[in-house]
Write a protein that holds these residues in place. Structure first.
Motif: not given
Length: 118
Positions: A35, A38, A46
């Motif tokens: 996360s 990202k 993803q």
């Protein structure tokens, strides 16, 4: 037996592609969860992030640590071999900044530093 024309070809095979170098660069400052990566690299999907991390792990440049907790927690970090690329990736980043200064007019580009992305 694999044959390469030079060491650069080997390097390109290991860290080439759109995302590998970038993901590895951001892991140089310490372990990150998917996360976090990202958020730092918003244009990567993803699916592509996971694929890239798996390829870097298979190459021995990244390690994956899974914590035994709920919800599951997984962190990725650069290995000693991955860390050996740090000065090279830093030089490439500097060169990219130099190139941008030469090729783009003022205000046409922005290089956002990781600390600015928090």
């Amino acid at each position: 037996m694999k044959k390469f024309s030079c060491g650069f070809e080997v390097t390109k095979e290991v860290i080439g592609g759109k995302w590998k170098g970038l993901v590895l660069y951001f892991l140089m400052n310490g372990p990150k969860r998917t996360s976090e990566l990202k958020r730092i690299i918003p244009n990567i999907t993803q699916k592509m992030l996971i694929q890239t991390l798996r390829e870097l792990e298979a190459s021995g440049l990244v390690s994956r640590k899974m914590y035994n907790q709920v919800p599951p927690k997984v962190e990725y970090s650069s290995t000693e071999l991955g860390e050996s690329l740090k000065p090279i990736l830093q030089e490439l980043c500097q060169w990219g900044g130099y190139y941008a200064e030469q090729e783009y007019a003022e205000g046409e580009y922005e290089i956002v530093q990781p600390e600015q992305l928090s």
